[in-house]
Design a protein around this motif. Sequence first.
Motif, short mmCIF file in Angstrom:
data_model
loop_
_atom_site.label_atom_id
_atom_site.label_comp_id
_atom_site.label_asym_id
_atom_site.label_seq_id
_atom_site.Cartn_x
_atom_site.Cartn_y
_atom_site.Cartn_z
N SER A 111 26.98 31.25 45.52
CA SER A 111 28.14 30.40 45.25
C SER A 111 28.85 30.79 43.96
N ILE A 112 28.13 31.45 43.08
CA ILE A 112 28.73 31.83 41.79
C ILE A 112 29.27 33.25 41.83
N VAL A 113 28.49 34.17 42.41
CA VAL A 113 28.84 35.59 42.27
C VAL A 113 29.91 36.05 43.26
N GLN A 114 29.99 35.40 44.44
CA GLN A 114 30.85 35.93 45.49
C GLN A 114 32.31 35.46 45.38
N MET A 115 32.83 35.47 44.15
CA MET A 115 34.20 35.00 43.90
C MET A 115 35.25 35.92 44.53
N PRO A 116 36.37 35.35 44.96
CA PRO A 116 37.43 36.16 45.56
C PRO A 116 38.14 37.02 44.51
N ALA A 117 38.77 38.08 44.98
CA ALA A 117 39.50 38.98 44.09
C ALA A 117 40.53 38.20 43.29
N GLY A 118 40.55 38.41 42.01
CA GLY A 118 41.50 37.73 41.14
C GLY A 118 40.84 36.81 40.13
N VAL A 119 39.67 36.31 40.48
CA VAL A 119 39.02 35.30 39.64
C VAL A 119 37.55 35.66 39.44
N ALA H 34 42.99 47.67 38.43
CA ALA H 34 43.16 46.40 37.71
C ALA H 34 43.42 46.67 36.23
N LEU H 35 42.68 47.62 35.66
CA LEU H 35 42.88 47.92 34.24
C LEU H 35 44.26 48.50 34.00
N GLU H 36 44.74 49.33 34.92
CA GLU H 36 46.09 49.89 34.75
C GLU H 36 47.14 48.79 34.78
N GLU H 37 46.94 47.79 35.63
CA GLU H 37 47.90 46.67 35.67
C GLU H 37 48.00 45.98 34.31
N PHE H 38 46.89 46.01 33.56
CA PHE H 38 46.88 45.36 32.24
C PHE H 38 47.08 46.37 31.10
N ASP H 39 47.44 47.61 31.47
CA ASP H 39 47.67 48.66 30.46
C ASP H 39 46.49 48.84 29.53
N LEU H 135 37.46 41.29 34.91
CA LEU H 135 36.51 40.73 33.96
C LEU H 135 36.52 41.56 32.68
N ALA H 136 36.56 42.88 32.83
CA ALA H 136 36.66 43.75 31.66
C ALA H 136 37.93 43.42 30.87
N ALA H 137 39.00 43.16 31.58
CA ALA H 137 40.26 42.81 30.90
C ALA H 137 40.10 41.49 30.14
N ARG H 138 39.47 40.51 30.78
CA ARG H 138 39.26 39.24 30.08
C ARG H 138 38.43 39.45 28.81
N ILE H 139 37.44 40.33 28.91
CA ILE H 139 36.59 40.58 27.74
C ILE H 139 37.41 41.27 26.65
#
Lengths: 182, 182, 182, 182, 182, 182, 182, 182
Positions: A111-119, H34-39, H135-139
């Motif tokens: 329930s935690i790890v299988q998040m959809p693309a984007g989040v 994804a990283l390219e989208e965030f430069d 997630l790397a971008a958020r970090i």
Amino acid sequence: MTADTEMVGAPAPVVGIVMGSDSDWPVMREAARALEEFDIPYEADVVSAHRMPGEMIAYGQGAAARGLRVLVAGAGGAAHLPGMLASVTPLPVVGVPVPLKYLDGMDSLLSIVQMPAGVPVATVSIGGARNAGLLAARIVGTGSDELAGDVREQMVAFQAELRDQAHAKGVKLRDEVARGLD
Amino acid sequence: MTADTEMVGAPAPVVGIVMGSDSDWPVMREAARALEEFDIPYEADVVSAHRMPGEMIAYGQGAAARGLRVLVAGAGGAAHLPGMLASVTPLPVVGVPVPLKYLDGMDSLLSIVQMPAGVPVATVSIGGARNAGLLAARIVGTGSDELAGDVREQMVAFQAELRDQAHAKGVKLRDEVARGLD
Amino acid sequence: MTADTEMVGAPAPVVGIVMGSDSDWPVMREAARALEEFDIPYEADVVSAHRMPGEMIAYGQGAAARGLRVLVAGAGGAAHLPGMLASVTPLPVVGVPVPLKYLDGMDSLLSIVQMPAGVPVATVSIGGARNAGLLAARIVGTGSDELAGDVREQMVAFQAELRDQAHAKGVKLRDEVARGLD
Amino acid sequence: MTADTEMVGAPAPVVGIVMGSDSDWPVMREAARALEEFDIPYEADVVSAHRMPGEMIAYGQGAAARGLRVLVAGAGGAAHLPGMLASVTPLPVVGVPVPLKYLDGMDSLLSIVQMPAGVPVATVSIGGARNAGLLAARIVGTGSDELAGDVREQMVAFQAELRDQAHAKGVKLRDEVARGLD
Amino acid sequence: MTADTEMVGAPAPVVGIVMGSDSDWPVMREAARALEEFDIPYEADVVSAHRMPGEMIAYGQGAAARGLRVLVAGAGGAAHLPGMLASVTPLPVVGVPVPLKYLDGMDSLLSIVQMPAGVPVATVSIGGARNAGLLAARIVGTGSDELAGDVREQMVAFQAELRDQAHAKGVKLRDEVARGLD
Amino acid sequence: MTADTEMVGAPAPVVGIVMGSDSDWPVMREAARALEEFDIPYEADVVSAHRMPGEMIAYGQGAAARGLRVLVAGAGGAAHLPGMLASVTPLPVVGVPVPLKYLDGMDSLLSIVQMPAGVPVATVSIGGARNAGLLAARIVGTGSDELAGDVREQMVAFQAELRDQAHAKGVKLRDEVARGLD
Amino acid sequence: MTADTEMVGAPAPVVGIVMGSDSDWPVMREAARALEEFDIPYEADVVSAHRMPGEMIAYGQGAAARGLRVLVAGAGGAAHLPGMLASVTPLPVVGVPVPLKYLDGMDSLLSIVQMPAGVPVATVSIGGARNAGLLAARIVGTGSDELAGDVREQMVAFQAELRDQAHAKGVKLRDEVARGLD
Amino acid sequence: MTADTEMVGAPAPVVGIVMGSDSDWPVMREAARALEEFDIPYEADVVSAHRMPGEMIAYGQGAAARGLRVLVAGAGGAAHLPGMLASVTPLPVVGVPVPLKYLDGMDSLLSIVQMPAGVPVATVSIGGARNAGLLAARIVGTGSDELAGDVREQMVAFQAELRDQAHAKGVKLRDEVARGLD
């Protein structure tokens, strides 16, 4: 909630540890302990996705503005808290699958790890709150302020200590074996 | 959203079918089809727990006041939509685990069904949107208004038809076997 | 069975709670407790799909005529009771996967939730009898009679109470953390 | 159903092969084929636990009196047919877990094999209808009439043939390897 | 082994109960108890596929000639005993998955039930030795000798008793509920 | 580490038993015991892939040159030790999945056995350290030196003893059954 | 079988590759290929535990005397071949779980790896026949004869080649990325 | 490797994307996108834990000093790369379970997420490389330099865009439904 979750007189927290119920605290406390070892200020609170959804969203939406850099969220079963927080904050969210009475936490993990693309949610092991705290510390350590530098330095020392402890265990085991199996 | 989700000129919807993405529609359409068979007015919409959490909560909070009696929510992977809606509405929420590319929907199932005490989700089978629609119909049929009476009556007829179809299949199979296996 | 399952002098039950054996009662009692909190009259009985199939089918076939609006059925292992009841009643059937000695209820869950198209069961979590009672209450609350109105009102209050309890737990946890980890 | 399921002019069937839908026939046909190899008269029919529960129970209750000695029942998902039949007949019931679109038949297997004490189902492998037929043959072969004796004799020959086929495959493989890997 | 496994002075056994180790006896004893309830003579022995493969094969090969009609074999983990016996006897073999310390018997179940085409094992539930005994009784009851007739008659009575016990449990539960939940 | 892991005055070890932590020793000790039964010199040590990766790699790289012929490595959870050692030594590596608090060792098993093509690990059962020792013994026994010859001879005797023990258990069980079930 | 499984004119095989059916050969051929790369003489044969149990046991019992040093056995579903061979030979047995149509080889894996104490099987990954061949090579390489020395030397070269191939893939990938994502 | 993995003339990479083989690139490329989208400047490389363990450890040990702030590591099966890197760097490591031919990535997931206390890996969903990049971008966005500020700002915009896309899908779906089901 924003006001009273900060510990007055203490440095502003940079990590928020939240969980769906105080029954998760015996597991989640290990995240707090890890952060204390690294002198990283944190706050801890009960924020339930299912019992107080409005406040949960408010907590997530306000987290970055209050100076938090990472959220650590623990939940069990149909564990929605980490993912829902990740959907309302730009901060990295670390998710801890809390094992409940049945299924050994496999439901919590999926329930935690299988998040959809984007989040994304940065998921750690079942019951792995200590690692959640250490991961939060590593993330804090990627910054360029003084706290980050301190954490990076301590992390290197921490890893050396892990190695030394393992060495010591090896010495002890070799001794035990040398004396013969019981 | 409340305004434009109602179909103008049509009777007010009593079931709301929602899903996290329009990619779930090929699965969820079967719920709509089942409701149409029972002449139950419904609405269908994309309401994503992770991509539009604010609207998702508003949708759930307003559902009862808008006259909806049941929500049917489909989601895949870390499927949070049914449970989050259940936390903000007093209506029964039917959850449909949508299977994604990996794990055959087992993650979706556990993320939907394993809700904590206090916030139930009426979970149906993996990909079982038709049954979600039929369950919503059964729930609508428990009421005491005219629509409920009609649905109850139709449900009895529907079940008789299921039986007749199975009978017919038996006749066909016995014929086939009587002609010999190929 | 129809006669003596009704509690004399009490209002006619609108929910029937059934289970395969009285050994399921410690789990299923929580469904009864939830209904009592909402003042919803119910009956409880042992109705075994495998040990008394004839009576089980009679129970399901007569349920609607006796005034029941929802059935709640608990069963473990190859859990056939909820699905078999759903096949002989037009009422919504809520299924509770009862965990047995092995497999943590995963067999019970799959045996209940994976129903074929045409015959839905509203499945709740493993051992989730309290949620089954709450789901039955939500379903009763969709009606238009006085009982339904009362239940809807109470459900809103119940959800507010869940939120308040979670708040209180947060206060307690923040206090505990403020005093320092042990 | 009792009348027209018997094949007129043929010896009375001693094995009944039933399934929830004719969509299971491509799997279940292998059970019929195995019985034909052993010249064991059988009948095949659609008997759905969920779509025609009354007839299903009647089928099981009448099976022994009609001369059937073994029932072979295939079902998928929340597979209730084998277990329900076993609850209304004293005959041995062989259950075939039919794999559906998701979960590879694991739900079917658990729904069939995990029967409560008192009501056994002789479960074979997922999709293992051929083995179900062979198991029925072995059971028929335990009797003391002429048919049983014939089946026992053929079963010994059948096992010898399995061995010979395996031998032949070994010869072929050794030849292939001797010619070199491609 | 053939000589001393028969109980002298007792009627010749028609069911052989075997297991890989005497540590399986606490589970497998329930199969013996079920057979005793039906007055079916049986023998019980340790026959390990992995520790005494030669004797195991001899046991299987000689079983039919010694008058056994059914074998009941219990094993845990990589449970090879039921399948190996099935490969060397034309008799029906009932397999009991014995749960070991880890995996709740899921490994035992799959190792027993997933037999290749040609060699069926009649698998019962995890730890389901009582059902294995009852299944053996049903199989013995398919014959045409006196013992078979007796068993058939008793099986019908046994099923009636199961129903009566379930009824009694229902009476007791309704009483308890009438007195109020504690 | 090379120096002090050898037991001075003892014959040079030919098997290295390593584990990620001394908490694995109660499980892994059984591997040592098995080797002592076969008089195969061994060493035991704590070598953690995650806490002392440098030494772990050094241990693996030096193992063959120090005269070790087989490595036995136990680890739990995300169990990387056996596979990482296998990547830096040409010796056969036997992996023991150590069960941790959750998941019954299924995570350990998959983390050890599912190695990519090119780098095999000889995996034994969950918690199966005794079998790991016996497998190491079988491997040592494939050689052509004196030790190998001794081990081969003992292995044949060991297998005969397994058979004799199973026989004795059968005698005991038949006696117990002859006296009647309690 | 002993006679004709040896390839005349070729060096005596030291590894025996066996499988339950020639349908396993497309998987198991990779074990043969790996052995050919290391110039290790092998034989390959169909030896079915379930279809020719007598020959299977004879194969295992005679393997060591014929000069084989390692057995590699592949099987699917209730995969009994590796474990049964391990019970009748003192040689190390490498087991390859062959995936069948359902369950992705999880049944094969558990049936092979979960062997009882006393009888180890060296299990490799699902479908991992190449690794089975490489593991056999590593085992052969533990000896002290000329073949063993050659294999050890080649294994070191093989591992260096794996590294070089990975390097080359890195160069290629970095090039591709430098040119920009498509 | 340190020298040629940097893209000359480009800003120094702050995220390192690594994988065990170039066959993982079709999955892992989404992290790069994804990283390219965030430069966010990144590097991508093949770093195999099992085929080039020495270089893998060197890569991890040197990563922080080279200016990398986050590592993203993808691996399948017994997926050791993310955990091994985490053991030799103080940086946060994001792990992507790459699904292989069997088991749908469940083995990869458990091998990555179930890390022992002390060495966390931030695990994302099976095949979830895009989320790993996000997630790397958020970090990266948690820092206090200019890049971090830019990323934070973009992340807020990105989340708004997710919401708008979901809205648009809702409009489209409501339109489609208004036109009637096909």
